[in-house]
Design a protein around this motif. Structure first.
Motif, PDB file in Angstrom:
ATOM      1  N   CYS A 209       0.855  -1.182   0.000  1.00 62.60           N
ATOM      2  CA  CYS A 209       0.000   0.000   0.000  1.00 62.60           C
ATOM      3  C   CYS A 209       0.895   1.238   0.000  1.00 62.60           C
ATOM      4  O   CYS A 209       1.813   1.343   0.819  1.00 62.60           O
ATOM      5  N   ALA A 210       0.631   2.163  -0.913  1.00 60.20           N
ATOM      6  CA  ALA A 210       1.431   3.380  -1.032  1.00 60.20           C
ATOM      7  C   ALA A 210       1.269   4.301   0.170  1.00 60.20           C
ATOM      8  O   ALA A 210       2.117   5.155   0.424  1.00 60.20           O
ATOM      9  N   VAL A 211       0.208   4.140   0.931  1.00 55.01           N
ATOM     10  CA  VAL A 211      -0.062   5.013   2.068  1.00 55.01           C
ATOM     11  C   VAL A 211       0.389   4.378   3.378  1.00 55.01           C
ATOM     12  O   VAL A 211       1.083   5.002   4.179  1.00 55.01           O
ATOM     13  N   THR A 212      -0.002   3.132   3.609  1.00 60.70           N
ATOM     14  CA  THR A 212       0.261   2.489   4.903  1.00 60.70           C
ATOM     15  C   THR A 212       1.485   1.581   4.906  1.00 60.70           C
ATOM     16  O   THR A 212       1.986   1.239   5.962  1.00 60.70           O
ATOM     17  N   GLY A 213       1.917   1.164   3.730  1.00 62.56           N
ATOM     18  CA  GLY A 213       3.027   0.220   3.643  1.00 62.56           C
ATOM     19  C   GLY A 213       2.615  -1.225   3.878  1.00 62.56           C
ATOM     20  O   GLY A 213       3.439  -2.124   3.837  1.00 62.56           O
ATOM     21  N   ALA A 214       1.332  -1.463   4.090  1.00 57.45           N
ATOM     22  CA  ALA A 214       0.830  -2.818   4.346  1.00 57.45           C
ATOM     23  C   ALA A 214       0.979  -3.687   3.099  1.00 57.45           C
ATOM     24  O   ALA A 214       0.845  -3.205   1.975  1.00 57.45           O
ATOM     25  N   GLU A 215       1.252  -4.967   3.327  1.00 52.40           N
ATOM     26  CA  GLU A 215       1.292  -5.923   2.225  1.00 52.40           C
ATOM     27  C   GLU A 215      -0.137  -6.255   1.798  1.00 52.40           C
ATOM     28  O   GLU A 215      -0.980  -6.559   2.640  1.00 52.40           O
ATOM     29  N   ILE A 216      -0.395  -6.191   0.486  1.00 53.98           N
ATOM     30  CA  ILE A 216      -1.708  -6.520  -0.055  1.00 53.98           C
ATOM     31  C   ILE A 216      -1.535  -7.725  -0.973  1.00 53.98           C
ATOM     32  O   ILE A 216      -0.891  -7.613  -2.026  1.00 53.98           O
ATOM     33  N   PRO A 217      -2.084  -8.882  -0.595  1.00 50.87           N
ATOM     34  CA  PRO A 217      -1.995 -10.039  -1.497  1.00 50.87           C
ATOM     35  C   PRO A 217      -2.623  -9.684  -2.850  1.00 50.87           C
ATOM     36  O   PRO A 217      -3.661  -9.014  -2.909  1.00 50.87           O
ATOM     37  N   LEU A 218      -1.984 -10.106  -3.927  1.00 52.16           N
ATOM     38  CA  LEU A 218      -2.499  -9.762  -5.262  1.00 52.16           C
ATOM     39  C   LEU A 218      -3.948 -10.185  -5.452  1.00 52.16           C
ATOM     40  O   LEU A 218      -4.722  -9.473  -6.094  1.00 52.16           O
ATOM     41  N   ASP A 219      -4.318 -11.318  -4.872  1.00 55.53           N
ATOM     42  CA  ASP A 219      -5.696 -11.789  -5.005  1.00 55.53           C
ATOM     43  C   ASP A 219      -6.707 -10.885  -4.307  1.00 55.53           C
ATOM     44  O   ASP A 219      -7.894 -10.962  -4.583  1.00 55.53           O
TER      45      ASP A 219
ATOM     46  N   PRO B  68     -10.320   1.743   1.100  1.00 54.33           N
ATOM     47  CA  PRO B  68     -10.861   3.043   0.672  1.00 54.33           C
ATOM     48  C   PRO B  68     -10.333   4.181   1.553  1.00 54.33           C
ATOM     49  O   PRO B  68     -10.121   5.291   1.068  1.00 54.33           O
ATOM     50  N   GLU B  69     -10.101   3.892   2.822  1.00 53.27           N
ATOM     51  CA  GLU B  69      -9.563   4.917   3.732  1.00 53.27           C
ATOM     52  C   GLU B  69      -8.161   5.351   3.285  1.00 53.27           C
ATOM     53  O   GLU B  69      -7.819   6.534   3.349  1.00 53.27           O
ATOM     54  N   ALA B  70      -7.365   4.386   2.828  1.00 44.41           N
ATOM     55  CA  ALA B  70      -6.021   4.715   2.343  1.00 44.41           C
ATOM     56  C   ALA B  70      -6.095   5.580   1.090  1.00 44.41           C
ATOM     57  O   ALA B  70      -5.303   6.510   0.921  1.00 44.41           O
ATOM     58  N   VAL B  71      -7.058   5.312   0.222  1.00 48.06           N
ATOM     59  CA  VAL B  71      -7.257   6.133  -0.972  1.00 48.06           C
ATOM     60  C   VAL B  71      -7.576   7.561  -0.550  1.00 48.06           C
ATOM     61  O   VAL B  71      -6.993   8.522  -1.062  1.00 48.06           O
ATOM     62  N   MET B  72      -8.493   7.721   0.395  1.00 46.57           N
ATOM     63  CA  MET B  72      -8.875   9.061   0.860  1.00 46.57           C
ATOM     64  C   MET B  72      -7.706   9.785   1.513  1.00 46.57           C
ATOM     65  O   MET B  72      -7.540  10.989   1.331  1.00 46.57           O
ATOM     66  N   MET B  73      -6.895   9.049   2.281  1.00 51.62           N
ATOM     67  CA  MET B  73      -5.704   9.670   2.885  1.00 51.62           C
ATOM     68  C   MET B  73      -4.785  10.217   1.803  1.00 51.62           C
ATOM     69  O   MET B  73      -4.252  11.324   1.928  1.00 51.62           O
TER      70      MET B  73
ATOM     71  N   GLY C  99      -4.096  14.139   1.251  1.00 56.32           N
ATOM     72  CA  GLY C  99      -2.747  14.487   1.721  1.00 56.32           C
ATOM     73  C   GLY C  99      -2.491  14.161   3.176  1.00 56.32           C
ATOM     74  O   GLY C  99      -1.501  14.604   3.733  1.00 56.32           O
ATOM     75  N   GLN C 100      -3.370  13.390   3.784  1.00 52.08           N
ATOM     76  CA  GLN C 100      -3.163  12.996   5.177  1.00 52.08           C
ATOM     77  C   GLN C 100      -2.124  11.895   5.270  1.00 52.08           C
ATOM     78  O   GLN C 100      -2.002  11.072   4.380  1.00 52.08           O
ATOM     79  N   ALA C 101      -1.384  11.882   6.364  1.00 53.16           N
ATOM     80  CA  ALA C 101      -0.411  10.817   6.610  1.00 53.16           C
ATOM     81  C   ALA C 101      -1.111   9.660   7.294  1.00 53.16           C
ATOM     82  O   ALA C 101      -2.042   9.854   8.064  1.00 53.16           O
ATOM     83  N   ALA C 102      -0.642   8.460   7.011  1.00 56.80           N
ATOM     84  CA  ALA C 102      -1.174   7.267   7.688  1.00 56.80           C
ATOM     85  C   ALA C 102      -0.683   7.249   9.128  1.00 56.80           C
ATOM     86  O   ALA C 102       0.428   7.686   9.413  1.00 56.80           O
ATOM     87  N   PRO C 103      -1.484   6.760  10.047  1.00 54.73           N
ATOM     88  CA  PRO C 103      -1.054   6.656  11.437  1.00 54.73           C
ATOM     89  C   PRO C 103       0.203   5.804  11.537  1.00 54.73           C
ATOM     90  O   PRO C 103       0.316   4.763  10.912  1.00 54.73           O
ATOM     91  N   GLY C 104       1.195   6.299  12.275  1.00 55.08           N
ATOM     92  CA  GLY C 104       2.426   5.550  12.493  1.00 55.08           C
ATOM     93  C   GLY C 104       3.421   5.643  11.356  1.00 55.08           C
ATOM     94  O   GLY C 104       4.443   4.996  11.349  1.00 55.08           O
ATOM     95  N   ARG C 105       3.168   6.492  10.360  1.00 53.03           N
ATOM     96  CA  ARG C 105       4.101   6.633   9.238  1.00 53.03           C
ATOM     97  C   ARG C 105       4.628   8.016   9.159  1.00 53.03           C
ATOM     98  O   ARG C 105       4.087   8.978   9.468  1.00 53.03           O
TER      99      ARG C 105
END
Length: 73
Positions: free
Chosen positions: A32-42, A58-63, A67-73
């Protein structure tokens, strides 16, 4: 179509298209470009063609859009 052996392990490199995506380098996930979380391709559902980025939710898209930063990043 990829089989389970082609997807095993590591981060994939993906080209994000309008209604599809193209796997450039096989892997099990993208980040994820916002949170850095791994997203399985499936499970990948959200991405930006213009930015060539994947999003975990969808929350990451809105962030990203607001222009909001993800929590902890």
């Amino acid at each position: 179509m990829m089989n389970k052996f082609e997807r095993s392990g590591g981060e994939a490199v993906v080209q994000y298209l309008d209604s599809n995506l193209r796997v450039v380098k096989p892997g099990a996930f993208v980040r994820c470009a916002v949170t850095g979380a791994e997203i399985p391709l499936d499970e990948l559902k959200y991405w930006s063609v213009e930015r060539q980025e994947a999003y975990a939710s969808p929350e990451a898209v809105m962030m990203r859009l607001t222009g909001q930063a993800a929590p902890g990043r």
